[in-house]
Structure formats: C-alpha cells, structure tokens
Design an enzyme around this catalytic site. Structure first.
Site, PDB file in Angstrom:
ATOM      1  N   CYS A   1     185.436 -14.036  22.810  1.00  0.00           N
ATOM      2  CA  CYS A   1     184.966 -13.037  23.781  1.00  0.00           C
ATOM      3  C   CYS A   1     184.366 -13.679  25.024  1.00  0.00           C
ATOM      4  O   CYS A   1     184.559 -13.199  26.132  1.00  0.00           O
ATOM      5  CB  CYS A   1     183.910 -12.145  23.158  1.00  0.00           C
ATOM      6  SG  CYS A   1     184.515 -11.124  21.797  1.00  0.00           S
TER       7      CYS A   1
ATOM      8  N   HIS B   1     146.336 -25.558  23.557  1.00  0.00           N
ATOM      9  CA  HIS B   1     147.429 -25.714  24.521  1.00  0.00           C
ATOM     10  C   HIS B   1     147.082 -25.264  25.933  1.00  0.00           C
ATOM     11  O   HIS B   1     147.863 -25.463  26.853  1.00  0.00           O
ATOM     12  CB  HIS B   1     148.675 -24.996  23.993  1.00  0.00           C
ATOM     13  CG  HIS B   1     149.137 -25.562  22.690  1.00  0.00           C
ATOM     14  ND1 HIS B   1     149.700 -26.807  22.569  1.00  0.00           N
ATOM     15  CD2 HIS B   1     149.069 -25.081  21.416  1.00  0.00           C
ATOM     16  CE1 HIS B   1     149.975 -27.060  21.304  1.00  0.00           C
ATOM     17  NE2 HIS B   1     149.589 -26.029  20.580  1.00  0.00           N
TER      18      HIS B   1
ATOM     19  N   CYS C   1     152.414 -24.495  13.908  1.00  0.00           N
ATOM     20  CA  CYS C   1     151.101 -24.497  14.565  1.00  0.00           C
ATOM     21  C   CYS C   1     150.142 -23.568  13.825  1.00  0.00           C
ATOM     22  O   CYS C   1     148.984 -23.917  13.591  1.00  0.00           O
ATOM     23  CB  CYS C   1     151.227 -23.998  16.005  1.00  0.00           C
ATOM     24  SG  CYS C   1     151.130 -25.307  17.240  1.00  0.00           S
TER      25      CYS C   1
END
Lengths: 205, 153
Positions: free
Chosen positions: A23, A126, A166
């Site tokens: 496709c 983070h 995490c």
C-alpha cells in the site's frame, strides 16, 4: 534495527497477502515526516495513536495479520525504519487535533507526579537534574526524538519500554505499554521535544 | 590467650540471635524537630563498618549514586546529583544527618529530589513488594549515621 525494519516493510504477512510496501510503496517518500508528527489524534479510537499502534492497526485492518505484541516481532524495527525516514526533520505534533490537548494535560500531570518508594517524578531527574551523573548514568533530557534507540546495556529500546524502566527504578508499579497513562506521557514528552531533529536510531548509554 | 575476644564474640553472637528483643522506633513515630532526630531510632549503636556497606550497596542506601565520597576511592562512578560528603561529619551533627536520612523532605523541603529512607511518606503507586516498607531499616539508618560520622577532613 532499521534494516530489520526494512525487511519487515517488504514482508508479506496475513490473510490479505500484503506487505507494508503493497500500500505504502517506497517508505522514503510515503513515510517522510511521519516520525516527526506522531503521536497524532486517531479519530476512530478517540485516542492518540503512536507509530507502534498505527502499525498494528494496519496489520489487523489492512493486512489481516496478527498485531505485534509489545516489543515483539517487527515492532521495534518497523517503528525505527518508519521514524528514520524523517531523519533530521523537526519534531512537531499537532495538539489542536481532536482531544490531543486533554491528553497533553494528562501527560504533563504524570510528568510532574512523584511515584514509587523513591518518590521521584520524571521532572526531578530529566528537567531539574539533567546533565548530572547518577552513579555512571548521565541523566538525559528524556527526549523521544531518537527512539527507538540503541542502549549500550540492553540493545534496542522502544519509548514505552524506557518509560516503564524509569518508572520501575522509582520502585513504583509499572503501567502497561500503550496504556492511557503512558500514551498521554508520550504525547507530552514528544511535545517537549518540539523542534528537535528526529535522530532515530540514536545511541544511548 | 584470646579469652577476651572470645567472650566479646559470644556476646555479639547473642545479640545477633535476639533481633526481636531489639527496640526500634517505627517509621511513623520518628519525630523530626528543629530539623533533627535527636535520639537514635534503635537501641543498638550504629556500626560504621555496616554503614559503609549500606552506603555503597545499590540495593541498600545506594548513597554513592548521588553523593561522591573520597573515602571510597575504589568505588568508581560516584554521582554528583547531591553534594559530596567529604568531611560531612565536620559540618553536620549526627541528629541532623539522621533526620536527612529518615526523611530529607522534612529538612530540605518538599522539592528536594532526595528520597526519604525511613519514612512511609512516599510517592504514588508504590510497587507491591515495597508497600508499607522503608528503603532502609532503622538499624541501617543508624549504621550509616555512624559511618558518616567518620567522614572528617
């Protein structure tokens, strides 16, 4: 990882006798930009959809094939191959589509919530402490633009596997891969990377 | 002759054999006042050698993950998330160190990243095997306080 994905792209699977390429033809053309725009709103499920789940949707609805189980079969390779076609393009997801903003809000809530016995949020490490060393680990900015990524200690890693890892390290119960909670987190974290170049497949410590 | 050592050894063995008799303060009952936990939370004095083990053990306190310590030069890749602990005994008294270990948030405020090691005031969705449990035992807290007391510059 990427060449493994290319093999899966061209592999006929399922009752319909189709491959991805049947496709979508040449991924270099048809998949260009896809990795920078996902996760996106999926009107049919009324939820955000990521590349992994879009692959499964194609497999079940178009190919008559079994969906890949989490991190199994061609899931990581195909996701990496598709995202790699956007290499260098800036990340930019559409929060105006459907209810994406609501999912972004949910993901942000998770990002700043402290979990587990160690009482840590994503943001603690983070955002507040990125760049510092936690033992031999360099705390990253927690960006998704390089995923799936090759981690030196355990090989190919999907986004949801790393989310779960995490969360495990905070000594919290782990949500399931592709659960609403982690899909919302993927939306929010992908948004935090807006403008960063797609780097898939990147290498991480 | 080694009678003295033998007798000491026997006493130590008896103590080890009777943990149930040892008193310790439950996590919810530890009082942090004026940023301090004044009294020890067990009735067995902290052992600095055991404290050093718990300090570096990744399944214990894992203190080295975040805090550098020049007294452990053989342990590589010491973290820098928190301050180095070199000479900490000269800066912080035991009652303050004990309070920080028990629940750092009661000392530094709710924003600190440091986990509480002897508190049940923890994050959401704690994994099943850790529900109702503290990261360290009361004795490990006392042992680490004793070890930190040896870190003089």
């Amino acid at each position: 990882m990427v060449t493994d994905g290319e093999t899966w792209w061209n592999k006929v699977d399922g009752k319909e006798g189709k491959s991805c390429a049947s496709c979508h033809n040449d991924a270099a053309t048809t998949m260009k930009g896809v990795g920078a725009r996902y996760p996106k709103w999926d009107e049919a499920s009324k939820k955000p959809i990521n590349i992994e789940l879009q692959i499964n949707k194609c497999r079940t609805e178009q190919m008559g094939a079994e969906p890949f189980e989490f991190d199994k079969g061609g899931q990581i390779g195909l996701t990496a191959y598709i995202k790699h076609q956007s290499l260098g393009m800036p990340m930019g997801i559409d929060l105006k589509a459907g209810e994406m903003q609501k999912w972004w809000d949910m993901g942000k809530e998770t990002y700043y919530t402290r979990f587990g016995q160690l009482n840590l949020s994503c943001a603690n490490c983070h955002e507040d402490l990125m760049g510092k060393m936690i033992r031999a680990d360099h705390l990253s900015q927690g960006q998704t633009n390089g995923f799936p990524t090759y981690r030196l200690k355990d090989g190919n890693n999907s986004i949801h596997n790393r989310f779960r890892g995490c969360i495990r390290d905070t000594r919290a119960a782990q949500p399931k891969a592709f659960s609403d909670e982690l899909m919302a987190l993927e939306v929010y974290v992908a948004w935090r990377g807006t403008g960063l170049s797609v780097e898939t497949p990147s290498v991480r410590q | 002759m080694n009678w003295g050592k033998t007798v000491t050894g026997l006493s130590a063995a008896m103590l080890v054999c009777m943990p149930a008799a040892m008193a310790e303060v439950a996590p919810g009952d530890v009082k942090i006042e004026d940023l301090k936990v004044a009294a020890a939370i067990t009735d067995q004095a902290g052992n600095p050698e055991e404290g050093a083990k718990a300090f570096k053990d990744t399944k214990g306190g894992n203190c080295l993950a975040c805090h550098a310590n020049k007294a452990m030069p053989k342990d590589l890749f010491q973290g820098n998330v928190g301050p180095a602990l070199d000479g900490v005994a000269g800066r912080y008294e035991p009652a303050l160190l004990r309070a920080i270990l028990v629940n750092s948030k009661a000392v530094f405020g709710p924003q600190t990243v440091m986990p509480g090691f002897y508190t049940l005031d923890v994050g959401k969705n704690v994994r099943e095997e850790s529900v109702g449990k503290t990261v360290l035992t009361a004795q490990q807290v006392e042992d680490i306080v004793a070890y930190l007391g040896t870190l003089k510059e």
